[in-house]
Scaffold this motif. Structure first.
Motif, PDB file in Angstrom:
ATOM      1  N   MET A  40       5.584  -8.458   6.027  1.00 43.46           N
ATOM      2  CA  MET A  40       4.361  -9.103   5.546  1.00 43.46           C
ATOM      3  C   MET A  40       4.486  -9.357   4.046  1.00 43.46           C
ATOM      4  N   GLU A  41       4.243 -10.572   3.594  1.00 50.48           N
ATOM      5  CA  GLU A  41       4.389 -10.923   2.198  1.00 50.48           C
ATOM      6  C   GLU A  41       3.294 -10.270   1.365  1.00 50.48           C
ATOM      7  N   ILE A  42       3.617 -10.015   0.079  1.00 53.49           N
ATOM      8  CA  ILE A  42       2.654  -9.362  -0.800  1.00 53.49           C
ATOM      9  C   ILE A  42       1.398 -10.211  -0.964  1.00 53.49           C
ATOM     10  N   LYS A  43       1.529 -11.538  -0.864  1.00 52.66           N
ATOM     11  CA  LYS A  43       0.360 -12.400  -0.980  1.00 52.66           C
ATOM     12  C   LYS A  43      -0.635 -12.108   0.134  1.00 52.66           C
ATOM     13  N   ASN A  44      -0.145 -11.932   1.352  1.00 54.06           N
ATOM     14  CA  ASN A  44      -1.024 -11.610   2.480  1.00 54.06           C
ATOM     15  C   ASN A  44      -1.665 -10.236   2.311  1.00 54.06           C
ATOM     16  N   ILE A  45      -0.897  -9.317   1.722  1.00 53.36           N
ATOM     17  CA  ILE A  45      -1.411  -7.972   1.464  1.00 53.36           C
ATOM     18  C   ILE A  45      -2.593  -8.045   0.493  1.00 53.36           C
ATOM     19  N   LYS A  66       0.126  -1.471  14.911  1.00 51.74           N
ATOM     20  CA  LYS A  66      -0.040  -2.822  14.375  1.00 51.74           C
ATOM     21  C   LYS A  66      -1.058  -2.884  13.238  1.00 51.74           C
ATOM     22  N   ASN A  67      -1.937  -1.882  13.160  1.00 48.43           N
ATOM     23  CA  ASN A  67      -2.938  -1.884  12.092  1.00 48.43           C
ATOM     24  C   ASN A  67      -2.495  -1.131  10.843  1.00 48.43           C
ATOM     25  N   LEU A  68      -1.262  -0.657  10.834  1.00 47.55           N
ATOM     26  CA  LEU A  68      -0.721   0.070   9.684  1.00 47.55           C
ATOM     27  C   LEU A  68       0.401  -0.732   9.037  1.00 47.55           C
ATOM     28  N   LYS A  69       0.234  -1.063   7.762  1.00 44.70           N
ATOM     29  CA  LYS A  69       1.246  -1.802   7.012  1.00 44.70           C
ATOM     30  C   LYS A  69       1.798  -0.910   5.905  1.00 44.70           C
ATOM     31  N   VAL A  70       3.098  -1.019   5.673  1.00 35.76           N
ATOM     32  CA  VAL A  70       3.755  -0.244   4.627  1.00 35.76           C
ATOM     33  C   VAL A  70       4.431  -1.201   3.656  1.00 35.76           C
ATOM     34  N   ILE A  71       4.199  -0.987   2.371  1.00 39.86           N
ATOM     35  CA  ILE A  71       4.951  -1.738   1.359  1.00 39.86           C
ATOM     36  C   ILE A  71       5.684  -0.741   0.477  1.00 39.86           C
ATOM     37  N   GLU A  72       6.946  -1.003   0.228  1.00 40.34           N
ATOM     38  CA  GLU A  72       7.796  -0.120  -0.573  1.00 40.34           C
ATOM     39  C   GLU A  72       8.178  -0.809  -1.879  1.00 40.34           C
ATOM     40  N   ILE A  92      -4.913  -4.671  -4.950  1.00 44.63           N
ATOM     41  CA  ILE A  92      -5.177  -4.279  -3.564  1.00 44.63           C
ATOM     42  C   ILE A  92      -6.667  -3.987  -3.424  1.00 44.63           C
ATOM     43  N   LYS A  93      -7.284  -4.537  -2.407  1.00 39.88           N
ATOM     44  CA  LYS A  93      -8.707  -4.286  -2.141  1.00 39.88           C
ATOM     45  C   LYS A  93      -8.837  -3.387  -0.909  1.00 39.88           C
TER      46      LYS A  93
END
Length: 554
Positions: free
Chosen positions: A1-6, A183-189, A221-222
């Protein structure tokens, strides 16, 4: 998932830090709330986990004798400090939640909270895969009537308290698939938590600014709620940088960054048991589920209160590896292997390796002689241990060698008093974290007294005796020289019933806010005899359930 979508998504929960606590909160909450969106932010990346990083580079350790350097204390990347964790799961005790004279009024949690958290032990044990959360052999059908040695008798000293061992000691690897399934959990490193929005009039924070570690770009991040689970060191640094979080209070909590604690740990004596050495539980026991467990000496609550002593555990251990006087070929092999630059790093985490070598290259010729005279056992025993420790699914947690003399080193592990001068401070640049850490005479004297009590008890019951390695007049200085922590960090954002005494409330909510929570051992006001990982896992499960109920009501 791109940071823009995040950045365009409003998350129900944003968690900072993916160590065991952060992962458990994220997974548990995502499972409980499949319709809610969860974001997990991690500073490290897979390819940078054991390389230099800006956070550790901007830490000043004022006491390198008693406090490990930052690279030995924490890890960056999915799984956090579990990347170099030994898997020991230990419970806190009632005494840790009781106000005692030795703590000078600084025990700011209570037994009611302890009993509440215990309701989540089974859930935590599932994450750690350490079997049922039974930490005392008195409750075991198979071992209830047994003892650590043939003639040991339980009394003011006990031998039935257990440490259990987790199977996933690398949480990032173990739970990677669970994260993908949710699917409802996203991780960004590769992102660092930087600045929280100032609370509104109701104490709500709606956004957090994060920074890409590689590009230094800032993003927002909101989220409806935030959890800081970045470990004591980094959680404290974030809060010290974001004092606007406390704007609705009269002042920033005075406890923030203070009362930093770990454990005193080391060896000053051996125990010589009387009786059949083959009947001594010197190593691991396995429960009905083949979970590794191990006994430890502890002291009753009444004894600790009567003598005003700190909570202490003592367990059987090997002699000092680096000293060839142990005359064990197997130990000499393992010591020499730890000295090899590449192999040594792969065999054990830095702090554990240091506990074996003590940073010394000593008596190599004598070690080689130990190996030669003990052949073929010198090679067979380490070979067998290697297979069990590195090639099995449930790995042998450690190495403890049988003594035909029924004599074992004693390893002590004791809490520290909550001492205000032990603290973390942010330098004027707003980036550098300075750690002040020292051992007090109260900490050290308690260790000496608990050893004396153990010695007296063994002699009185005819079970054995202690043999000290140093003269009594040397013990205090020797303990101060050998004890080195910084791994079991706690105390700097402690739980209390008000913001005058602590930083978070009993639900781990940051005082002055409505939707920022801390899930780190930094919230523990006392450090117990136990390492904090498992008990923090129970707090993490409890927090996920609390957040679920909180938003069901709203």
């Amino acid at each position: 998932m791109e940071i823009k979508n995040i950045t365009e998504t409003l998350y129900d929960l944003c968690i900072v830090g993916s160590g065991p606590a952060g992962l458990i909160v994220a997974i548990e909450y995502a499972k409980l709330n499949p319709e809610r969106k969860v974001l997990l932010i991690e500073y490290g990346t897979k390819d940078q986990m054991f390389k230099k990083n800006n956070l550790d580079e901007t830490i000043i350790n004022t006491n390198p004798i008693n406090h490990h350097n930052p690279y030995e204390c924490t890890n960056k990347g999915l799984g956090g400090s579990s990347a170099t964790w030994g898997g020991r799961c230990v419970m806190f005790d009632e005494i840790d939640f009781m106000q005692r004279p030795v703590l000078k009024g600084q025990c700011t949690w209570d037994l009611a909270l302890f009993n509440e958290v215990k309701h989540f032990l089974s859930n935590a044990a599932e994450y750690f895969e350490c079997g049922e959360p039974m930490f005392d052999l008195s409750n075991s059908i198979d071992y209830k009537a047994t003892s650590i040695s043939e003639k040991f008798k339980k009394g003011i000293v006990t031998d039935s308290v257990l440490e259990r061992y987790s199977m996933p000691t690398r949480f990032g690897q173990r739970f990677a698939n669970d994260i993908q399934v949710l699917k409802n959990l996203k991780v960004i490193e590769g992102y660092e938590a930087r600045d929280f929005q100032t609370p509104d009039d109701n104490g709500n924070i709606n956004s957090l600014k994060i920074r890409c570690v590689a590009s230094l770009e800032n993003f927002t991040i909101k989220a409806k709620s935030f959890v800081l689970a970045a470990g004591t060191q980094e959680t404290t640094r974030v809060l010290l940088r974001n004092k606007q979080l406390f704007n609705l209070l009269k002042k920033v909590p005075q406890a923030l960054g203070k009362y930093y604690q770990g454990h005193l740990s080391g060896k000053i004596a051996s125990v010589h048991f009387i009786g059949d050495p083959k009947k001594t539980d010197y190593g691991f026991l396995k429960d009905k589920d083949s979970i590794y467990t191990r006994r430890r000496f502890q002291f009753t609550k009444d004894l600790l209160l009567e003598k005003d002593l700190l909570n202490t555990a003592i367990w059987l251990d090997n002699p000092l590896y680096f000293d060839p006087k142990h005359r064990s070929g197997a130990m000499s092999v393992m010591y020499l292997m730890m000295l090899l630059p590449v192999i040594g790093k792969k065999l054990a985490p830095p702090a554990i390796a240091h506990s074996i070598t003590k940073g010394k290259v000593t008596g190599v010729k004598k070690h080689i002689w130990n190996i030669i005279k003990d052949l073929p056992g010198s090679l067979i025993i380490p070979g067998s241990i290697f297979v069990k420790r590195y090639l099995m699914k449930r790995k042998l947690p450690g190495v403890f060698l049988y003594s035909p003399k029924n004599q074992y080193a004693l390893h002590f592990h004791t809490e520290q008093i909550p001492f205000e001068e032990n603290r973390m401070e942010l330098e004027a640049d707003g980036e550098t974290l300075k750690i002040y850490y020292k051992l007090t005479d109260i900490d050290v004297d308690s260790i000496i007294k608990t050893h004396q009590i153990l010695d007296d008890w063994l002699k009185e019951t005819g079970a054995g005796k202690l043999e000290y390695w140093y003269e009594q007049k040397e013990l205090q200085e020797r303990i101060k020289e050998m004890s080195c922590d910084g791994i079991h960090q706690s105390g700097t954002t402690r739980i209390a019933n008000n913001s005058e005494e602590g930083v978070v409330d009993r639900d781990l909510k940051l005082w002055g806010t409505q939707n920022v929570f801390i899930c780190s051992s930094s919230v523990f006001p006392t450090s117990s005899q136990a390492n904090p990982t498992f008990f923090l896992g129970a707090f993490a499960v409890r927090l996920a359930n609390h957040l679920t109920k909180k938003y069901e009501k709203s």
